[in-house]
Design an enzyme around this catalytic site. Structure first.
Site, PDB file in Angstrom:
ATOM      1  N   LYS A 151      -4.130 -23.436  70.296  1.00 33.57           N
ATOM      2  CA  LYS A 151      -3.174 -22.475  69.898  1.00 33.57           C
ATOM      3  C   LYS A 151      -1.696 -23.059  70.066  1.00 33.57           C
ATOM      4  O   LYS A 151      -1.232 -23.574  70.994  1.00 33.57           O
ATOM      5  CB  LYS A 151      -3.666 -21.021  70.440  1.00 33.57           C
ATOM      6  CG  LYS A 151      -5.065 -20.834  69.857  1.00 33.57           C
ATOM      7  CD  LYS A 151      -5.437 -19.312  70.181  1.00 33.57           C
ATOM      8  CE  LYS A 151      -6.800 -18.942  69.843  1.00 33.57           C
ATOM      9  NZ  LYS A 151      -7.086 -17.495  70.175  1.00 33.57           N
ATOM     10  N   TYR A 195      -9.757 -15.984  60.620  1.00 30.84           N
ATOM     11  CA  TYR A 195     -10.117 -14.801  61.287  1.00 30.84           C
ATOM     12  C   TYR A 195     -10.629 -13.499  60.674  1.00 30.84           C
ATOM     13  O   TYR A 195     -10.569 -12.488  60.940  1.00 30.84           O
ATOM     14  CB  TYR A 195      -8.740 -14.396  62.080  1.00 30.84           C
ATOM     15  CG  TYR A 195      -8.644 -15.296  63.327  1.00 30.84           C
ATOM     16  CD1 TYR A 195      -9.488 -15.431  64.272  1.00 30.84           C
ATOM     17  CD2 TYR A 195      -7.523 -16.066  63.461  1.00 30.84           C
ATOM     18  CE1 TYR A 195      -9.175 -16.161  65.430  1.00 30.84           C
ATOM     19  CE2 TYR A 195      -7.156 -16.828  64.618  1.00 30.84           C
ATOM     20  CZ  TYR A 195      -8.045 -16.833  65.620  1.00 30.84           C
ATOM     21  OH  TYR A 195      -7.800 -17.692  66.665  1.00 30.84           O
ATOM     22  N   HIS A 206      -9.029 -21.865  70.783  1.00 35.26           N
ATOM     23  CA  HIS A 206     -10.353 -21.041  70.037  1.00 35.26           C
ATOM     24  C   HIS A 206     -11.465 -22.172  70.002  1.00 35.26           C
ATOM     25  O   HIS A 206     -11.186 -23.428  69.850  1.00 35.26           O
ATOM     26  CB  HIS A 206      -9.769 -21.009  68.470  1.00 35.26           C
ATOM     27  CG  HIS A 206     -10.987 -20.937  67.321  1.00 35.26           C
ATOM     28  ND1 HIS A 206     -11.572 -19.524  67.177  1.00 35.26           N
ATOM     29  CD2 HIS A 206     -11.844 -21.675  66.826  1.00 35.26           C
ATOM     30  CE1 HIS A 206     -12.562 -19.329  66.725  1.00 35.26           C
ATOM     31  NE2 HIS A 206     -12.730 -20.887  66.196  1.00 35.26           N
TER      32      HIS A 206
HETATM   33  P1  DAT Z   1     -12.983 -15.699  71.156  1.00 34.28           P
HETATM   34  O1  DAT Z   1     -11.472 -16.520  70.741  1.00 34.28           O
HETATM   35  O2  DAT Z   1     -13.242 -15.998  72.317  1.00 34.28           O
HETATM   36  O3  DAT Z   1     -13.855 -16.111  70.052  1.00 34.28           O
HETATM   37  P2  DAT Z   1     -12.953 -13.336  69.216  1.00 34.28           P
HETATM   38  O4  DAT Z   1     -13.433 -14.109  68.190  1.00 34.28           O
HETATM   39  O5  DAT Z   1     -13.450 -12.208  69.772  1.00 34.28           O
HETATM   40  O6  DAT Z   1     -12.725 -14.191  70.721  1.00 34.28           O
HETATM   41  O7  DAT Z   1     -11.201 -12.967  68.947  1.00 34.28           O
HETATM   42  C1  DAT Z   1     -10.606 -13.953  68.307  1.00 34.28           C
HETATM   43  C2  DAT Z   1      -9.035 -13.707  68.897  1.00 34.28           C
HETATM   44  O8  DAT Z   1      -8.475 -12.513  68.750  1.00 34.28           O
HETATM   45  C3  DAT Z   1      -9.071 -13.841  70.561  1.00 34.28           C
HETATM   46  O9  DAT Z   1      -9.027 -15.326  70.845  1.00 34.28           O
HETATM   47  C4  DAT Z   1      -7.783 -13.281  70.913  1.00 34.28           C
HETATM   48  C5  DAT Z   1      -7.786 -12.352  69.879  1.00 34.28           C
HETATM   49  N1  DAT Z   1      -8.283 -10.880  70.477  1.00 34.28           N
HETATM   50  C6  DAT Z   1      -9.624 -10.521  70.684  1.00 34.28           C
HETATM   51  N2  DAT Z   1      -9.707  -9.308  71.076  1.00 34.28           N
HETATM   52  C7  DAT Z   1      -8.412  -8.932  71.239  1.00 34.28           C
HETATM   53  C8  DAT Z   1      -7.854  -7.633  71.904  1.00 34.28           C
HETATM   54  N3  DAT Z   1      -8.712  -6.796  72.116  1.00 34.28           N
HETATM   55  N4  DAT Z   1      -6.472  -7.600  71.824  1.00 34.28           N
HETATM   56  C9  DAT Z   1      -5.552  -8.678  71.377  1.00 34.28           C
HETATM   57  N5  DAT Z   1      -6.153  -9.704  70.798  1.00 34.28           N
HETATM   58  C10 DAT Z   1      -7.699  -9.937  70.715  1.00 34.28           C
HETATM   59 MG    MG Z   2     -14.311 -15.929  68.084  1.00 31.97          MG
END
Ligand code: DAT
Ligand code: MG
Length: 150
Positions: free
Chosen positions: A9, A49, A115
């Protein structure tokens, strides 16, 4: 063979941590079959996303990932999706154990370094979003037999 999409990132590139993280994956024995520096467009970020659309952090997430270049990587190995996720550590660096990438390099849940695809379905979808077919370069390495016996 299983493949996964890794994104280093904007925080990783700005902090000059790319080499350290790529080294971890190389040292593990994963094969890099795609890699490029790129600026993520707003459309690509929103598509990538899309599962998070509507969540309170979605706008900040899209702004962050489009704010500065990233490095997109395709790794190949048996079980690469789960192993790479374990190497990355938990999403929230509060929970990410020392020894993991997020545990060693990150403090913020938003600026969380990396990611990695979370399933085979996500990996296929995400790789095709970030890479053209010609940019995936399948190749063999003679060291492979000393990594997995193949
Ligand atoms: P990962 O990247 O571990 O797969 P994810 O898919 O749940 O996690 O979320 C994607 C991204 O979104 C993560 O890398 C960072 C951001 N994110 C997730 N939960 C968050 C939160 N509660 N507050 C701020 N950013 C968040
Ligand atoms: Mg994810």
């Amino acid at each position: 063979m299983e493949k996964t999409l890794i994104l280093l990132k904007p925080d990783t590139i700005q902090r000059s941590l790319s080499g350290k993280i790529i080294s971890r994956f190389e040292n593990k024995g994963f094969k890099i079959i795609g890699m490029k520096l790129m600026k993520v467009s707003r459309t690509l970020a929103e598509t990538h996303y899309s599962e998070h659309k509507g969540k309170p952090f979605f706008e900040d997430l899209v702004s962050f990932i489009t704010s500065s270049p990233i490095i997109a990587i395709v790794l190949e190995s048996e079980n690469v999706i789960s192993i790479a996720r374990n190497m990355m550590g938990a999403t929230n660096p509060i929970d990410a154990l020392p020894g993991t990438i997020r545990g060693d390099f990150g403090i913020s849940v938003e600026y969380n370094i990396i990611h990695g695809s979370d399933s085979e379905t996500s990996a296929k979808r995400e790789i095709s979003l970030f890479f053209n077919k010609e940019e995936i370069i399948e190749h063999s390495k003679s060291i492979q037999k000393w990594i997995t016996g193949d």
